[in-house]
Design a protein around this motif. Structure first.
Motif, PDB file in Angstrom:
ATOM      1  N   ASP A  87       3.983  27.954  40.046  1.00  0.00           N
ATOM      2  CA  ASP A  87       2.705  27.589  40.655  1.00  0.00           C
ATOM      3  C   ASP A  87       1.920  26.731  39.666  1.00  0.00           C
ATOM      4  N   ILE A  88       1.669  25.483  40.021  1.00  0.00           N
ATOM      5  CA  ILE A  88       1.029  24.535  39.108  1.00  0.00           C
ATOM      6  C   ILE A  88      -0.397  24.957  38.754  1.00  0.00           C
ATOM      7  N   GLU A  89      -1.132  25.510  39.717  1.00  0.00           N
ATOM      8  CA  GLU A  89      -2.518  25.917  39.437  1.00  0.00           C
ATOM      9  C   GLU A  89      -2.568  27.124  38.498  1.00  0.00           C
ATOM     10  N   ASP A  90      -1.679  28.095  38.704  1.00  0.00           N
ATOM     11  CA  ASP A  90      -1.608  29.223  37.782  1.00  0.00           C
ATOM     12  C   ASP A  90      -1.251  28.747  36.376  1.00  0.00           C
ATOM     13  N   ALA A  91      -0.313  27.800  36.282  1.00  0.00           N
ATOM     14  CA  ALA A  91       0.098  27.273  34.974  1.00  0.00           C
ATOM     15  C   ALA A  91      -1.059  26.521  34.315  1.00  0.00           C
ATOM     16  N   ARG A  92      -1.779  25.726  35.088  1.00  0.00           N
ATOM     17  CA  ARG A  92      -2.921  24.988  34.534  1.00  0.00           C
ATOM     18  C   ARG A  92      -3.946  25.955  33.949  1.00  0.00           C
ATOM     19  N   LYS A  93      -4.283  26.985  34.720  1.00  0.00           N
ATOM     20  CA  LYS A  93      -5.263  27.971  34.246  1.00  0.00           C
ATOM     21  C   LYS A  93      -4.756  28.693  32.993  1.00  0.00           C
ATOM     22  N   TRP A  94      -3.473  29.021  32.972  1.00  0.00           N
ATOM     23  CA  TRP A  94      -2.898  29.718  31.833  1.00  0.00           C
ATOM     24  C   TRP A  94      -2.964  28.854  30.574  1.00  0.00           C
ATOM     25  N   PHE A  95      -2.536  27.578  30.680  1.00  0.00           N
ATOM     26  CA  PHE A  95      -2.569  26.695  29.514  1.00  0.00           C
ATOM     27  C   PHE A  95      -3.998  26.441  29.048  1.00  0.00           C
ATOM     28  N   GLU A  96      -4.926  26.253  29.988  1.00  0.00           N
ATOM     29  CA  GLU A  96      -6.335  26.085  29.608  1.00  0.00           C
ATOM     30  C   GLU A  96      -6.848  27.339  28.896  1.00  0.00           C
ATOM     31  N   GLY A  97      -6.454  28.514  29.366  1.00  0.00           N
ATOM     32  CA  GLY A  97      -6.834  29.770  28.728  1.00  0.00           C
ATOM     33  C   GLY A  97      -6.288  29.891  27.315  1.00  0.00           C
TER      34      GLY A  97
ATOM     35  N   MET B  89       2.151  33.934  32.982  1.00  0.00           N
ATOM     36  CA  MET B  89       2.810  32.724  33.420  1.00  0.00           C
ATOM     37  C   MET B  89       4.236  32.735  32.887  1.00  0.00           C
ATOM     38  N   LYS B  90       5.167  32.378  33.729  1.00  0.00           N
ATOM     39  CA  LYS B  90       6.571  32.338  33.328  1.00  0.00           C
ATOM     40  C   LYS B  90       7.056  30.894  33.357  1.00  0.00           C
ATOM     41  N   LEU B  91       7.514  30.413  32.212  1.00  0.00           N
ATOM     42  CA  LEU B  91       8.049  29.060  32.111  1.00  0.00           C
ATOM     43  C   LEU B  91       9.421  29.008  32.755  1.00  0.00           C
ATOM     44  N   GLY B  92       9.652  27.994  33.563  1.00  0.00           N
ATOM     45  CA  GLY B  92      10.941  27.814  34.224  1.00  0.00           C
ATOM     46  C   GLY B  92      11.882  26.948  33.403  1.00  0.00           C
ATOM     47  N   ARG B  93      12.878  26.426  34.077  1.00  0.00           N
ATOM     48  CA  ARG B  93      13.922  25.654  33.389  1.00  0.00           C
ATOM     49  C   ARG B  93      13.422  24.288  32.930  1.00  0.00           C
ATOM     50  N   LEU B  94      14.111  23.730  31.950  1.00  0.00           N
ATOM     51  CA  LEU B  94      13.875  22.359  31.537  1.00  0.00           C
ATOM     52  C   LEU B  94      14.358  21.475  32.674  1.00  0.00           C
ATOM     53  N   ASN B  95      13.446  20.755  33.311  1.00  0.00           N
ATOM     54  CA  ASN B  95      13.813  19.929  34.462  1.00  0.00           C
ATOM     55  C   ASN B  95      14.349  18.575  34.023  1.00  0.00           C
ATOM     56  N   HIS B  96      13.631  17.907  33.122  1.00  0.00           N
ATOM     57  CA  HIS B  96      14.098  16.602  32.672  1.00  0.00           C
ATOM     58  C   HIS B  96      13.508  16.232  31.324  1.00  0.00           C
ATOM     59  N   ILE B  97      14.119  15.221  30.734  1.00  0.00           N
ATOM     60  CA  ILE B  97      13.616  14.598  29.520  1.00  0.00           C
ATOM     61  C   ILE B  97      13.250  13.174  29.901  1.00  0.00           C
ATOM     62  N   GLY B  98      12.002  12.809  29.662  1.00  0.00           N
ATOM     63  CA  GLY B  98      11.543  11.462  29.973  1.00  0.00           C
ATOM     64  C   GLY B  98      11.871  10.525  28.829  1.00  0.00           C
ATOM     65  N   VAL B  99      12.478   9.392  29.164  1.00  0.00           N
ATOM     66  CA  VAL B  99      12.863   8.402  28.172  1.00  0.00           C
ATOM     67  C   VAL B  99      12.234   7.070  28.566  1.00  0.00           C
ATOM     68  N   ALA B 100      11.343   6.572  27.716  1.00  0.00           N
ATOM     69  CA  ALA B 100      10.746   5.260  27.948  1.00  0.00           C
ATOM     70  C   ALA B 100      11.775   4.196  27.592  1.00  0.00           C
ATOM     71  N   THR B 101      11.820   3.135  28.390  1.00  0.00           N
ATOM     72  CA  THR B 101      12.796   2.084  28.163  1.00  0.00           C
ATOM     73  C   THR B 101      12.218   0.727  28.545  1.00  0.00           C
ATOM     74  N   PRO B 102      12.564  -0.312  27.798  1.00  0.00           N
ATOM     75  CA  PRO B 102      12.137  -1.642  28.210  1.00  0.00           C
ATOM     76  C   PRO B 102      12.979  -2.175  29.377  1.00  0.00           C
ATOM     77  N   SER B 103      14.143  -1.538  29.646  1.00  0.00           N
ATOM     78  CA  SER B 103      15.026  -1.993  30.721  1.00  0.00           C
ATOM     79  C   SER B 103      15.794  -0.817  31.320  1.00  0.00           C
ATOM     80  N   ILE B 104      15.438  -0.456  32.541  1.00  0.00           N
ATOM     81  CA  ILE B 104      16.177   0.605  33.226  1.00  0.00           C
ATOM     82  C   ILE B 104      17.641   0.202  33.403  1.00  0.00           C
ATOM     83  N   ALA B 105      17.901  -1.051  33.737  1.00  0.00           N
ATOM     84  CA  ALA B 105      19.286  -1.499  33.942  1.00  0.00           C
ATOM     85  C   ALA B 105      20.124  -1.282  32.686  1.00  0.00           C
ATOM     86  N   GLU B 106      19.595  -1.671  31.515  1.00  0.00           N
ATOM     87  CA  GLU B 106      20.340  -1.471  30.265  1.00  0.00           C
ATOM     88  C   GLU B 106      20.491   0.013  29.942  1.00  0.00           C
ATOM     89  N   SER B 107      19.480   0.803  30.255  1.00  0.00           N
ATOM     90  CA  SER B 107      19.559   2.242  29.992  1.00  0.00           C
ATOM     91  C   SER B 107      20.569   2.921  30.902  1.00  0.00           C
TER      92      SER B 107
END
Length: 149
Positions: free
Chosen positions: A94-104, A1-19
Motif C-alpha cells: 500500500d503506497i499510502e501506508d508506506a509513505r506515512k511509514w517513511f515520513e514517520g 510496513m513490510k518491504l516487498g521484493r526488489l522490482n527493478h534497478i533504474g539505469v540512466a542511459t544516453p541511448s536506449i538502443a545501445e543499452s
C-alpha cells in the motif's frame, strides 16, 4: 510496513538502443519490452527482464533515456556521460501506508506520489536518507495493472 521484493534497478542511459544491445548481447537478456515515452516525467523507458531458468518473474532493468535537455535524467547524464545506476525500486502493498511509514521515520519524499512506468503509484526517497541511494517505492501491481509493452 513490510518491504516487498526488489522490482527493478533504474539505469540512466544516453541511448536506449545501445543499452538494449548491451543487455542482450553482453548480459544475455532474452526479453526486452517495447520502449515508450513518459512525457510527464521527461523520459523514454524500456524494461529488460533479467534471465531466469526457473520461470520466476525476476528483477527488471529499467532503462531511462531523457526526452530532452529538461529531463531530470539529463542532469544525471551530464555528471555520468556513459549512464549508470540511477535508482533501485522496491514494492510495497500500500503506497499510502508506506509513505506515512517513511515520513514517520524522518525520510524525505521527493515530490508527491504519482503513477510510474508500471502503471502503479510510486514515490522516491531522498538518497541522503537512504544510504546514498535514490530509492523508488512502488505499489505492487494489482492483477491486470501493468504498463503497455
Amino acid at each position: 510496513m513490510k518491504l516487498g521484493r526488489l522490482n527493478h534497478i533504474g539505469v540512466a542511459t544516453p541511448s536506449i538502443a545501445e543499452s538494449i544491445a548491451h543487455f542482450t548481447d553482453t548480459m544475455g537478456a532474452t526479453k526486452v519490452h517495447k520502449p515508450f515515452d513518459m512525457e510527464e516525467q521527461g523520459v523514454k523507458v524500456c524494461f529488460v527482464d533479467t534471465p531466469t531458468d526457473s520461470g520466476y518473474n525476476g528483477t527488471q532493468i529499467e532503462l531511462i533515456e531523457p526526452l530532452d535537455d529538461n529531463s531530470p535524467i539529463a542532469g544525471f547524464l551530464v555528471k555520468n556521460p556513459l549512464g549508470g545506476q540511477h535508482h533501485i525500486c522496491f514494492e510495497v502493498e500500500d503506497i499510502e501506508d508506506a509513505r506515512k511509514w517513511f515520513e514517520g521515520q524522518g525520510k524525505r519524499i521527493l515530490g508527491p506520489p504519482r503513477i510510474g512506468a508500471h502503471g502503479t503509484p510510486i514515490f522516491f526517497l531522498h538518497p541522503k536518507d537512504m544510504m546514498g541511494q535514490l530509492t523508488e517505492i512502488m505499489e505492487t501491481p494489482k492483477e491486470g495493472a501493468h504498463w503497455s509493452n
